[in-house]
Design a protein around this motif. Sequence first.
Motif, PDB file in Angstrom:
ATOM      1  N   THR A  25      -4.323   4.352  -8.154  1.00 23.90           N
ATOM      2  CA  THR A  25      -3.154   3.851  -7.277  1.00 23.90           C
ATOM      3  C   THR A  25      -3.590   3.473  -5.828  1.00 23.90           C
ATOM      4  O   THR A  25      -4.652   3.879  -5.629  1.00 23.90           O
ATOM      5  N   PRO A  26      -2.584   2.890  -5.183  1.00 25.41           N
ATOM      6  CA  PRO A  26      -2.983   2.793  -3.476  1.00 25.41           C
ATOM      7  C   PRO A  26      -3.683   4.093  -2.989  1.00 25.41           C
ATOM      8  O   PRO A  26      -4.508   3.778  -2.059  1.00 25.41           O
ATOM      9  N   ILE A  27      -2.876   5.064  -2.859  1.00 22.52           N
ATOM     10  CA  ILE A  27      -3.507   6.334  -2.397  1.00 22.52           C
ATOM     11  C   ILE A  27      -4.630   6.716  -2.920  1.00 22.52           C
ATOM     12  O   ILE A  27      -5.552   7.219  -1.888  1.00 22.52           O
ATOM     13  N   GLU A  28      -5.087   6.682  -4.272  1.00 23.34           N
ATOM     14  CA  GLU A  28      -6.222   7.035  -4.718  1.00 23.34           C
ATOM     15  C   GLU A  28      -7.400   6.168  -4.172  1.00 23.34           C
ATOM     16  O   GLU A  28      -8.570   6.633  -3.778  1.00 23.34           O
ATOM     17  N   GLY A  61      13.243   6.803  -4.040  1.00 22.47           N
ATOM     18  CA  GLY A  61      13.461   5.823  -3.409  1.00 22.47           C
ATOM     19  C   GLY A  61      12.367   4.994  -2.799  1.00 22.47           C
ATOM     20  O   GLY A  61      12.146   4.102  -2.257  1.00 22.47           O
ATOM     21  N   LYS A  62      11.200   5.613  -3.277  1.00 27.67           N
ATOM     22  CA  LYS A  62       9.852   4.954  -2.993  1.00 27.67           C
ATOM     23  C   LYS A  62       9.224   4.249  -4.378  1.00 27.67           C
ATOM     24  O   LYS A  62       9.404   4.623  -5.204  1.00 27.67           O
ATOM     25  N   ARG A  63       8.419   3.212  -4.055  1.00 31.72           N
ATOM     26  CA  ARG A  63       7.791   2.728  -5.260  1.00 31.72           C
ATOM     27  C   ARG A  63       6.371   2.237  -5.009  1.00 31.72           C
ATOM     28  O   ARG A  63       5.828   2.265  -3.700  1.00 31.72           O
ATOM     29  N   TRP A  64       5.529   2.506  -5.783  1.00 32.96           N
ATOM     30  CA  TRP A  64       4.052   2.330  -5.937  1.00 32.96           C
ATOM     31  C   TRP A  64       3.539   1.729  -7.449  1.00 32.96           C
ATOM     32  O   TRP A  64       4.291   1.715  -8.363  1.00 32.96           O
ATOM     33  N   ALA A  65       2.168   0.987  -7.151  1.00 31.36           N
ATOM     34  CA  ALA A  65       1.777   0.517  -8.316  1.00 31.36           C
ATOM     35  C   ALA A  65       0.566   1.380  -8.842  1.00 31.36           C
ATOM     36  O   ALA A  65       0.153   2.141  -8.148  1.00 31.36           O
ATOM     37  N   ILE A  66       0.632   1.228 -10.114  1.00 27.75           N
ATOM     38  CA  ILE A  66      -0.756   1.923 -11.004  1.00 27.75           C
ATOM     39  C   ILE A  66      -1.433   0.906 -11.648  1.00 27.75           C
ATOM     40  O   ILE A  66      -0.932  -0.001 -12.519  1.00 27.75           O
ATOM     41  N   TYR A  67      -2.788   0.539 -11.255  1.00 29.73           N
ATOM     42  CA  TYR A  67      -3.416  -0.492 -12.031  1.00 29.73           C
ATOM     43  C   TYR A  67      -4.322   0.336 -13.003  1.00 29.73           C
ATOM     44  O   TYR A  67      -4.887   1.311 -12.834  1.00 29.73           O
ATOM     45  N   SER A  68      -4.569  -0.445 -14.084  1.00 32.29           N
ATOM     46  CA  SER A  68      -5.267   0.017 -15.332  1.00 32.29           C
ATOM     47  C   SER A  68      -5.797  -1.143 -15.957  1.00 32.29           C
ATOM     48  O   SER A  68      -5.199  -2.352 -15.976  1.00 32.29           O
ATOM     49  N   TYR A 115     -12.001   5.431  -1.808  1.00 31.31           N
ATOM     50  CA  TYR A 115     -12.826   4.209  -1.273  1.00 31.31           C
ATOM     51  C   TYR A 115     -12.692   3.980  -0.098  1.00 31.31           C
ATOM     52  O   TYR A 115     -13.210   2.756   0.475  1.00 31.31           O
ATOM     53  N   GLY A 116     -11.692   4.192   0.637  1.00 32.28           N
ATOM     54  CA  GLY A 116     -11.404   3.926   2.110  1.00 32.28           C
ATOM     55  C   GLY A 116     -10.761   2.438   2.048  1.00 32.28           C
ATOM     56  O   GLY A 116     -10.754   1.816   2.894  1.00 32.28           O
ATOM     57  N   CYS A 117      -9.921   2.227   0.933  1.00 38.04           N
ATOM     58  CA  CYS A 117      -9.443   0.921   0.619  1.00 38.04           C
ATOM     59  C   CYS A 117      -7.974   0.644   0.894  1.00 38.04           C
ATOM     60  O   CYS A 117      -7.239   1.391   0.363  1.00 38.04           O
ATOM     61  N   PHE A 118      -7.589   0.257   2.065  1.00 38.47           N
ATOM     62  CA  PHE A 118      -6.220   0.040   2.440  1.00 38.47           C
ATOM     63  C   PHE A 118      -5.455  -0.963   1.777  1.00 38.47           C
ATOM     64  O   PHE A 118      -4.239  -1.000   1.624  1.00 38.47           O
ATOM     65  N   ARG A 119      -5.967  -2.020   1.182  1.00 37.59           N
ATOM     66  CA  ARG A 119      -5.549  -3.151   0.415  1.00 37.59           C
ATOM     67  C   ARG A 119      -5.812  -3.281  -0.842  1.00 37.59           C
ATOM     68  O   ARG A 119      -6.565  -4.380  -1.445  1.00 37.59           O
ATOM     69  N   LEU A 120      -5.500  -2.273  -1.571  1.00 36.08           N
ATOM     70  CA  LEU A 120      -5.781  -2.480  -2.948  1.00 36.08           C
ATOM     71  C   LEU A 120      -5.244  -3.522  -3.810  1.00 36.08           C
ATOM     72  O   LEU A 120      -6.008  -4.167  -4.568  1.00 36.08           O
ATOM     73  N   ALA A 121      -3.820  -3.938  -3.617  1.00 37.40           N
ATOM     74  CA  ALA A 121      -3.501  -5.116  -4.234  1.00 37.40           C
ATOM     75  C   ALA A 121      -4.404  -6.321  -3.919  1.00 37.40           C
ATOM     76  O   ALA A 121      -4.363  -7.179  -4.833  1.00 37.40           O
ATOM     77  N   ALA A 122      -5.077  -6.598  -2.867  1.00 39.41           N
ATOM     78  CA  ALA A 122      -5.788  -7.793  -2.648  1.00 39.41           C
ATOM     79  C   ALA A 122      -6.910  -7.646  -3.536  1.00 39.41           C
ATOM     80  O   ALA A 122      -7.405  -8.805  -3.943  1.00 39.41           O
ATOM     81  N   ILE A 123      -7.510  -6.704  -3.870  1.00 39.48           N
ATOM     82  CA  ILE A 123      -8.587  -6.296  -4.547  1.00 39.48           C
ATOM     83  C   ILE A 123      -8.418  -6.672  -5.937  1.00 39.48           C
ATOM     84  O   ILE A 123      -9.180  -7.474  -6.607  1.00 39.48           O
ATOM     85  N   ILE A 124      -7.307  -5.982  -6.412  1.00 38.95           N
ATOM     86  CA  ILE A 124      -6.938  -6.408  -7.895  1.00 38.95           C
ATOM     87  C   ILE A 124      -6.595  -7.828  -8.036  1.00 38.95           C
ATOM     88  O   ILE A 124      -6.946  -8.263  -8.990  1.00 38.95           O
ATOM     89  N   HIS A 125      -5.951  -8.536  -7.114  1.00 35.10           N
ATOM     90  CA  HIS A 125      -5.596  -9.965  -7.279  1.00 35.10           C
ATOM     91  C   HIS A 125      -7.249 -10.801  -7.380  1.00 35.10           C
ATOM     92  O   HIS A 125      -7.334 -11.645  -8.201  1.00 35.10           O
ATOM     93  N   THR A 126      -8.036 -10.275  -6.499  1.00 36.65           N
ATOM     94  CA  THR A 126      -9.391 -10.968  -6.519  1.00 36.65           C
ATOM     95  C   THR A 126      -9.989 -10.823  -7.937  1.00 36.65           C
ATOM     96  O   THR A 126     -10.615 -11.709  -8.554  1.00 36.65           O
ATOM     97  N   LEU A 127      -9.909  -9.493  -8.555  1.00 36.57           N
ATOM     98  CA  LEU A 127     -10.476  -9.024  -9.804  1.00 36.57           C
ATOM     99  C   LEU A 127      -9.811  -9.826 -11.037  1.00 36.57           C
ATOM    100  O   LEU A 127     -10.622 -10.376 -11.775  1.00 36.57           O
ATOM    101  N   LYS A 128      -8.625 -10.244 -10.907  1.00 39.28           N
ATOM    102  CA  LYS A 128      -7.799 -10.795 -11.617  1.00 39.28           C
ATOM    103  C   LYS A 128      -8.112 -12.392 -11.719  1.00 39.28           C
ATOM    104  O   LYS A 128      -8.529 -12.962 -12.501  1.00 39.28           O
TER     105      LYS A 128
END
Length: 87
Positions: free
Chosen positions: A25-28, A62-69, A33-46
Amino acid sequence: MYQTERVVSQKTRVREHLESGKSITPIEALNLYGCFRLAAIIHTLKRYERMNIKTEIRKSDGKRWAIYSLEEKTDINDIIKAVTNNG
């Protein structure tokens, strides 16, 4: 004389994390890893590394977050067996 340490990029760390079978997840990503932009890294990997990454959106209070696997790899032989057994 200076010692040089191998600097591992955040992208590499996230890729290795996913390849080990874990989700992230972004918080993990921030905590591990000190990564603020996980979605950008996921986009690059894809896009550039052609990784088959699944995105699941969770909602709570009322909060939303992504889980990547990583998507499970499907063996072509298993597909052929499933098709021929059902036919």
